[in-house]
Write a protein that holds these residues in place. Structure first.
Motif, short mmCIF file in Angstrom:
data_model
loop_
_atom_site.label_atom_id
_atom_site.label_comp_id
_atom_site.label_asym_id
_atom_site.label_seq_id
_atom_site.Cartn_x
_atom_site.Cartn_y
_atom_site.Cartn_z
N ASP A 227 0.75 -1.40 0.09
CA ASP A 227 -0.04 0.02 0.03
C ASP A 227 0.75 1.31 -0.02
N PRO A 228 0.76 2.28 -1.17
CA PRO A 228 1.50 2.74 -1.15
C PRO A 228 2.27 4.04 0.18
N ALA A 229 0.20 4.47 0.99
CA ALA A 229 0.38 5.11 1.61
C ALA A 229 0.76 4.98 2.98
N THR A 230 0.72 3.29 3.17
CA THR A 230 1.36 2.74 4.19
C THR A 230 2.96 2.60 3.97
N LEU A 231 3.48 3.08 2.98
CA LEU A 231 4.76 3.08 3.62
C LEU A 231 5.13 4.25 3.22
N ARG A 232 4.45 5.80 2.95
CA ARG A 232 5.05 6.81 2.68
C ARG A 232 4.46 7.21 3.84
N ALA A 233 3.72 7.16 5.11
CA ALA A 233 4.07 7.41 6.22
C ALA A 233 4.77 7.37 6.86
N ALA A 234 5.36 5.68 6.54
CA ALA A 234 6.47 4.66 7.95
C ALA A 234 8.17 5.73 7.54
N LEU A 235 7.80 5.74 5.93
CA LEU A 235 8.85 6.88 5.45
C LEU A 235 9.15 8.09 5.88
N ALA A 236 7.97 8.65 6.03
CA ALA A 236 8.16 10.11 6.53
C ALA A 236 8.13 9.71 8.14
N ASP A 237 7.94 8.63 8.40
CA ASP A 237 8.27 8.15 10.48
C ASP A 237 10.03 8.63 10.21
N ALA A 238 11.08 7.76 9.03
CA ALA A 238 11.99 7.34 9.75
C ALA A 238 12.47 8.46 9.25
N PHE A 239 12.36 9.11 8.31
CA PHE A 239 13.06 10.06 7.57
C PHE A 239 12.43 11.44 7.60
N PRO A 240 12.66 12.53 8.79
CA PRO A 240 11.89 14.12 8.57
C PRO A 240 12.22 14.63 7.33
N ALA A 241 13.30 14.51 6.92
CA ALA A 241 13.05 15.12 5.65
C ALA A 241 12.31 14.86 3.99
N LEU A 242 11.74 14.07 4.28
CA LEU A 242 10.41 12.67 3.79
C LEU A 242 9.04 13.42 4.36
N SER A 243 8.94 14.10 5.08
CA SER A 243 7.41 14.33 5.81
C SER A 243 6.65 15.47 5.39
N ASP A 244 5.79 16.29 5.73
CA ASP A 244 5.13 17.20 5.59
C ASP A 244 5.16 18.21 6.45
N ALA A 245 6.76 18.23 7.64
CA ALA A 245 7.54 19.29 8.14
C ALA A 245 7.13 20.27 7.55
N HIS A 246 7.44 21.02 5.88
CA HIS A 246 8.30 21.74 5.46
C HIS A 246 6.45 22.55 5.00
N LEU A 247 6.04 22.10 4.99
CA LEU A 247 4.67 23.47 5.00
C LEU A 247 4.72 24.86 5.10
N TYR A 248 4.83 25.59 5.34
CA TYR A 248 4.44 26.94 5.36
C TYR A 248 2.74 26.61 5.55
N ASP A 249 2.97 28.02 6.80
CA ASP A 249 1.60 28.48 7.13
C ASP A 249 0.53 28.95 6.23
N ASP A 250 0.76 29.49 5.28
CA ASP A 250 -0.36 29.97 3.70
C ASP A 250 -0.27 28.82 2.88
N GLY A 251 0.46 27.48 3.89
CA GLY A 251 -0.26 26.18 2.47
C GLY A 251 0.38 25.92 1.86
#
Length: 285
Positions: A227-251
């Motif tokens: 499941d691509p969503a499962t892999l994506r979530a696991a990678l975002a958890d393992a590598f902060p650089a792959l997460s959504d933490a880079h979204l700005y306040d204005d979206g």
């Protein structure tokens, strides 16, 4: 060595492999993980003949995942699975005994002098990662001195339980396996290791730009449905650089991670070598 050898090259098929095992009692297979063991050829041969057994596997060219090794042991009864390292121009670099796992290899110091250096060619201390240089000690056709082979790794000194003491090289893959995006650096091999729990055999990473957004597309191969969503979530958890933490306040989205899951053999391979292009950076084109 006084043994019979059969060279099939890139033209090997499941039928040919089964014939060699049946008629000539072949029990050792040499090849690249992307071409022969174990994807997808051995699985097809195993499907046609459930009694197929291969005693030993010797591979090189690219690392083999632990999930694939487990399949070989369980389905084909393989007792020995070992890797060798070599360079096209410099021949043997290292070998893996049965006591070394992962990507660890004893260094062939009597054949090639292996150095680990930084970007400027300066040797780094043992245990640190750097580019691999080789100086051929037995190449008589012409000198090969401090030749950069395009791979990265690190060297340590240890006493192996196999009885060999000396330098051990941890092979970390191609130097072009570094993925640099949004001021971060992630190595292809580290991502593949993080996906080991999902039985991913092959990984291709493509960096591109989509509608002004820097995008990393990760394409996987596996013998199981993922499941691509499962892999994506696991990678975002393992590598902060792959997460959504880079979204700005204005979206405003500056980076996007896309995961595509493909079946075994679903990635494009070089028609000659059979290898998969592991890293593609289309931002340069």
């Amino acid at each position: 060595m006084p043994v019979e050898a059969f060279s099939a090259g890139q033209q090997v098929t499941a039928e040919l492999m089964l014939m060699l095992v049946r008629d000539f009692s072949v029990n050792v297979l040499l090849g690249q993980p992307t071409v022969v063991p174990p994807l997808p050829l051995l699985r097809e041969a195993r499907r046609r003949d459930p009694g197929l057994r291969i005693e030993k596997i010797v591979y090189g060219g690219t690392p083999m995942t632990e999930s694939d090794k487990q399949w070989l042991r369980e389905e084909l009864g393989t007792r020995s699975i070992t890797s060798i390292l070599a360079a096209n121009d410099g021949a043997q670099i290292g070998y893996q005994c049965e006591r070394l796992g992962g990507t660890l290899h004893h260094v062939n110091d009597d054949y090639n002098l292996v150095e680990v250096v930084d970007e400027d060619g300066v040797p780094v201390p043992d245990g640190e990662t750097g580019h691999l240089l080789i100086t051929a000690m037995q190449k008589f056709e012409g000198p090969l001195i401090r030749y950069r082979i395009g791979d990265v790794g690190r060297v340590t000194v240890r006493d192996c339980s196999c009885g060999v003491s000396g330098r051990v090289l941890e092979y970390l893959g191609r130097s072009d396996g570094l993925l640099k995006f949004k001021s971060a650096t992630v190595h292809h091999g580290d991502i593949l290791a993080a996906l080991e729990q999902f039985q991913v055999s092959q990984l291709q990473a493509e960096l591109t730009t989509r509608e002004g957004t820097e995008t990393l597309v990760l394409r996987t191969e596996s013998r199981v449905e993922l499941d691509p969503a499962t892999l994506r979530a696991a990678l975002a958890d393992a590598f902060p650089a792959l997460s959504d933490a880079h979204l700005y306040d204005d979206g405003l989205r500056m980076f996007e991670l896309v995961v595509e899951c493909r079946p075994e053999g679903g990635l494009d391979r070089n028609p000659v070598s059979g290898k998969i292009r592991t890293v593609i950076d289309r931002r340069l084109s």
